[in-house]
Design a protein around this motif. Sequence first.
Motif, PDB file in Angstrom:
ATOM      1  N   ARG A  70       0.943  -1.103  -0.019  1.00  0.00           N
ATOM      2  CA  ARG A  70       0.060  -0.028  -0.080  1.00  0.00           C
ATOM      3  C   ARG A  70       0.951   1.274   0.074  1.00  0.00           C
ATOM      4  O   ARG A  70       1.722   1.399   0.784  1.00  0.00           O
ATOM      5  CB  ARG A  70      -0.908  -0.093   1.211  1.00  0.00           C
ATOM      6  CG  ARG A  70      -1.647   1.318   1.245  1.00  0.00           C
ATOM      7  CD  ARG A  70      -2.891   0.931   2.502  1.00  0.00           C
ATOM      8  NE  ARG A  70      -2.350   1.384   3.637  1.00  0.00           N
ATOM      9  CZ  ARG A  70      -3.175   1.357   4.925  1.00  0.00           C
ATOM     10  NH1 ARG A  70      -4.446   1.201   4.983  1.00  0.00           N
ATOM     11  NH2 ARG A  70      -2.726   1.577   5.944  1.00  0.00           N
ATOM     12  N   ILE A  71       0.659   2.104  -0.767  1.00  0.00           N
ATOM     13  CA  ILE A  71       1.399   3.345  -1.005  1.00  0.00           C
ATOM     14  C   ILE A  71       0.274   4.520  -0.965  1.00  0.00           C
ATOM     15  O   ILE A  71      -0.723   4.415  -1.821  1.00  0.00           O
ATOM     16  CB  ILE A  71       2.246   3.596  -2.449  1.00  0.00           C
ATOM     17  CG1 ILE A  71       3.052   2.287  -2.332  1.00  0.00           C
ATOM     18  CG2 ILE A  71       2.990   4.812  -2.445  1.00  0.00           C
ATOM     19  CD1 ILE A  71       4.143   1.994  -3.436  1.00  0.00           C
ATOM     20  N   GLN A  72       0.620   5.690  -0.582  1.00  0.00           N
ATOM     21  CA  GLN A  72      -0.548   6.653  -0.228  1.00  0.00           C
ATOM     22  C   GLN A  72      -0.713   7.755  -1.179  1.00  0.00           C
ATOM     23  O   GLN A  72       0.539   8.006  -1.818  1.00  0.00           O
ATOM     24  CB  GLN A  72      -0.229   7.166   1.333  1.00  0.00           C
ATOM     25  CG  GLN A  72      -1.169   8.357   1.376  1.00  0.00           C
ATOM     26  CD  GLN A  72      -1.022   8.844   2.742  1.00  0.00           C
ATOM     27  OE1 GLN A  72      -0.482   8.389   3.672  1.00  0.00           O
ATOM     28  NE2 GLN A  72      -1.444  10.276   3.063  1.00  0.00           N
ATOM     29  N   TRP A 110      11.336  -2.908   1.272  1.00  0.00           N
ATOM     30  CA  TRP A 110      10.428  -1.833   0.714  1.00  0.00           C
ATOM     31  C   TRP A 110      10.625  -0.532   1.211  1.00  0.00           C
ATOM     32  O   TRP A 110      11.401  -0.546   2.412  1.00  0.00           O
ATOM     33  CB  TRP A 110       8.951  -2.243   0.827  1.00  0.00           C
ATOM     34  CG  TRP A 110       8.662  -3.553   0.429  1.00  0.00           C
ATOM     35  CD1 TRP A 110       8.609  -4.690   1.042  1.00  0.00           C
ATOM     36  CD2 TRP A 110       8.021  -3.601  -1.063  1.00  0.00           C
ATOM     37  NE1 TRP A 110       7.978  -5.625   0.309  1.00  0.00           N
ATOM     38  CE2 TRP A 110       7.956  -5.140  -0.940  1.00  0.00           C
ATOM     39  CE3 TRP A 110       7.881  -3.165  -2.146  1.00  0.00           C
ATOM     40  CZ2 TRP A 110       7.347  -5.683  -2.142  1.00  0.00           C
ATOM     41  CZ3 TRP A 110       7.678  -3.577  -3.175  1.00  0.00           C
ATOM     42  CH2 TRP A 110       7.276  -4.980  -3.315  1.00  0.00           C
ATOM     43  N   PRO A 111      10.907   0.405   0.447  1.00  0.00           N
ATOM     44  CA  PRO A 111      11.241   1.439   0.942  1.00  0.00           C
ATOM     45  C   PRO A 111      10.375   2.208   2.113  1.00  0.00           C
ATOM     46  O   PRO A 111       9.264   1.879   2.211  1.00  0.00           O
ATOM     47  CB  PRO A 111      11.281   2.718  -0.453  1.00  0.00           C
ATOM     48  CG  PRO A 111      10.435   1.934  -1.305  1.00  0.00           C
ATOM     49  CD  PRO A 111      10.438   0.579  -0.922  1.00  0.00           C
ATOM     50  N   LEU A 112      10.723   3.304   2.479  1.00  0.00           N
ATOM     51  CA  LEU A 112       9.914   4.038   3.860  1.00  0.00           C
ATOM     52  C   LEU A 112       8.690   4.483   3.050  1.00  0.00           C
ATOM     53  O   LEU A 112       8.625   4.986   2.026  1.00  0.00           O
ATOM     54  CB  LEU A 112      10.809   5.236   4.319  1.00  0.00           C
ATOM     55  CG  LEU A 112      11.913   4.842   5.297  1.00  0.00           C
ATOM     56  CD1 LEU A 112      12.553   6.132   5.784  1.00  0.00           C
ATOM     57  CD2 LEU A 112      11.201   4.147   6.490  1.00  0.00           C
ATOM     58  N   GLY A 113       7.446   4.561   3.759  1.00  0.00           N
ATOM     59  CA  GLY A 113       6.295   4.920   3.421  1.00  0.00           C
ATOM     60  C   GLY A 113       5.570   3.704   2.688  1.00  0.00           C
ATOM     61  O   GLY A 113       4.376   4.316   2.269  1.00  0.00           O
ATOM     62  N   GLY A 148       9.122  -2.516  -6.436  1.00  0.00           N
ATOM     63  CA  GLY A 148       9.955  -1.791  -5.250  1.00  0.00           C
ATOM     64  C   GLY A 148      10.800  -0.737  -5.821  1.00  0.00           C
ATOM     65  O   GLY A 148      11.112   0.145  -5.137  1.00  0.00           O
ATOM     66  N   ALA A 149      11.411  -0.877  -7.082  1.00  0.00           N
ATOM     67  CA  ALA A 149      11.974  -0.050  -7.790  1.00  0.00           C
ATOM     68  C   ALA A 149      11.369   1.244  -8.020  1.00  0.00           C
ATOM     69  O   ALA A 149      11.870   2.525  -7.836  1.00  0.00           O
ATOM     70  CB  ALA A 149      12.555  -0.568  -9.110  1.00  0.00           C
TER      71      ALA A 149
END
Length: 135
Positions: A31-33, A79-82, A128-129
């Motif tokens: 999930r990404i905002q 996974w990156p932050l956020g 991810g990239a």
Amino acid sequence: MTMTNAIHRPDWIPASGHQLRVAGVHFDAVRIQGVRGELVAERIIEVTDGDAGPIVCEAVGFRWMYFLLAPGEVRKHSWPLGVQRFGGKGDRTITYIGIPALDGNTWPLRWYSEPTPTAPFVDPGLLGAEAARRG
């Protein structure tokens, strides 16, 4: 004659409206905002020539984008932050993800990109990239 964009409806997609599904069973979810999620989704759709796999968008609130991965994939990647991840063995919490039907009234959820026979799930490496690029 073959249909290149024949309707592909896995059994976890409801026939109408929307239903909650447990992450980690039929799919894992990332999930990404808001705008960041939209930019990531648009880029993945562009890179895959419109065959990005299942991406669900919320029309209200934080406007989350849910990227659906094959079961077990979310824990295989960093996974990156956020970026929030749901699913995978060993999670102490159960998370339900809203899944809309492929047509009809599914508000407040909608498909940003539908699953297809060639892309039944989003590619986790590509996701991810792109999430890291948009971080």
